[in-house]
Design a protein around this motif. Structure first.
Motif, short mmCIF file in Angstrom:
data_model
loop_
_atom_site.label_atom_id
_atom_site.label_comp_id
_atom_site.label_asym_id
_atom_site.label_seq_id
_atom_site.Cartn_x
_atom_site.Cartn_y
_atom_site.Cartn_z
N LYS A 1 0.85 -1.19 0.00
CA LYS A 1 0.00 0.00 0.00
C LYS A 1 0.88 1.24 0.00
O LYS A 1 1.53 1.55 1.00
CB LYS A 1 -0.92 0.00 1.21
CG LYS A 1 -1.92 1.12 1.18
CD LYS A 1 -2.99 0.90 2.22
CE LYS A 1 -3.89 2.08 2.36
NZ LYS A 1 -4.78 2.30 1.26
N ARG A 2 0.92 1.94 -1.14
CA ARG A 2 1.68 3.18 -1.27
C ARG A 2 0.80 4.17 -2.03
O ARG A 2 0.01 3.80 -2.89
CB ARG A 2 2.97 2.99 -2.07
CG ARG A 2 3.98 2.06 -1.45
CD ARG A 2 4.49 2.58 -0.11
NE ARG A 2 5.43 1.66 0.48
CZ ARG A 2 5.11 0.63 1.24
NH1 ARG A 2 3.84 0.38 1.50
NH2 ARG A 2 6.03 -0.14 1.74
N SER A 3 0.96 5.44 -1.72
CA SER A 3 0.16 6.47 -2.37
C SER A 3 0.74 6.81 -3.74
O SER A 3 1.90 6.52 -4.02
CB SER A 3 0.13 7.74 -1.50
OG SER A 3 1.42 8.33 -1.50
N HIS A 4 -0.08 7.45 -4.55
CA HIS A 4 0.41 7.89 -5.85
C HIS A 4 1.52 8.92 -5.66
O HIS A 4 2.43 9.02 -6.48
CB HIS A 4 -0.74 8.44 -6.71
CG HIS A 4 -1.33 9.71 -6.20
ND1 HIS A 4 -2.22 9.75 -5.17
CD2 HIS A 4 -1.13 11.00 -6.58
CE1 HIS A 4 -2.55 11.00 -4.93
NE2 HIS A 4 -1.90 11.79 -5.77
N GLU A 5 1.46 9.67 -4.56
CA GLU A 5 2.49 10.67 -4.29
C GLU A 5 3.84 10.02 -3.97
O GLU A 5 4.89 10.51 -4.38
CB GLU A 5 2.05 11.58 -3.14
CG GLU A 5 3.01 12.69 -2.83
CD GLU A 5 3.24 13.65 -3.99
OE1 GLU A 5 4.31 14.30 -3.99
OE2 GLU A 5 2.39 13.76 -4.88
N ALA A 6 3.82 8.92 -3.26
CA ALA A 6 5.07 8.18 -2.98
C ALA A 6 5.70 7.70 -4.30
O ALA A 6 6.91 7.80 -4.49
CB ALA A 6 4.80 7.00 -2.06
N ILE A 7 4.88 7.22 -5.19
CA ILE A 7 5.37 6.75 -6.48
C ILE A 7 5.94 7.90 -7.29
O ILE A 7 6.98 7.77 -7.93
CB ILE A 7 4.24 6.00 -7.24
CG1 ILE A 7 3.81 4.77 -6.43
CG2 ILE A 7 4.69 5.62 -8.64
CD1 ILE A 7 2.50 4.16 -6.85
N ARG A 8 5.27 9.05 -7.23
CA ARG A 8 5.79 10.23 -7.92
C ARG A 8 7.17 10.61 -7.39
O ARG A 8 8.07 10.94 -8.14
CB ARG A 8 4.83 11.42 -7.76
CG ARG A 8 5.22 12.63 -8.62
CD ARG A 8 4.51 13.89 -8.19
NE ARG A 8 4.85 14.31 -6.85
CZ ARG A 8 5.99 14.96 -6.52
NH1 ARG A 8 6.89 15.24 -7.43
NH2 ARG A 8 6.22 15.29 -5.27
N ARG A 9 7.35 10.53 -6.07
CA ARG A 9 8.66 10.85 -5.48
C ARG A 9 9.72 9.86 -5.93
O ARG A 9 10.87 10.23 -6.15
CB ARG A 9 8.56 10.89 -3.96
CG ARG A 9 7.87 12.14 -3.45
CD ARG A 9 8.01 12.30 -1.94
NE ARG A 9 7.49 11.16 -1.20
CZ ARG A 9 6.27 11.09 -0.68
NH1 ARG A 9 5.45 12.12 -0.79
NH2 ARG A 9 5.87 10.02 -0.03
N LYS B 1 10.72 10.93 -9.36
CA LYS B 1 11.52 12.16 -9.30
C LYS B 1 12.96 11.84 -8.88
O LYS B 1 13.92 12.32 -9.48
CB LYS B 1 10.88 13.14 -8.31
CG LYS B 1 11.60 14.45 -8.21
CD LYS B 1 10.89 15.37 -7.24
CE LYS B 1 11.66 16.67 -7.08
NZ LYS B 1 11.03 17.54 -6.10
N LYS B 2 13.10 11.02 -7.85
CA LYS B 2 14.43 10.66 -7.36
C LYS B 2 15.19 9.85 -8.40
O LYS B 2 16.37 10.09 -8.64
CB LYS B 2 14.31 9.87 -6.06
CG LYS B 2 15.63 9.53 -5.45
CD LYS B 2 15.46 8.91 -4.10
CE LYS B 2 16.81 8.73 -3.45
NZ LYS B 2 16.70 8.24 -2.09
#
Length: 67
Positions: A46-54, A57-58
């Motif tokens: 369970k991970r948010s779409h924001e975590a995936i975006r980060r 980015k990294k």
């Protein structure tokens, strides 16, 4: 030959290296960030779409530095 990102980029992360690469691969294949998050949930992660975006980015920043 394609260069894979270094595992050092993912040290001290709660998400395993293979899962992060899987998520990035799904996104690059055309899925949205939210769709990728739902696919990861099917794998029990369970991970948010924001975590995936980060992650993206990294990883993008690291890829530009190695190029």
């Amino acid at each position: 030959m394609e260069q894979r990102p270094s595992k050092e980029l993912f040290q001290r992360r709660r998400t395993p290296y293979g899962i992060v690469l899987r998520a990035i691969n799904l996104y690059l294949s055309g899925m949205s960030l939210r769709q990728v998050a739902k696919e990861l949930e099917k794998l029990g992660v369970k991970r948010s779409h924001e975590a995936i975006r980060r992650w993206l980015k990294k990883l993008g920043k690291a890829a530009r530095q190695t190029a």
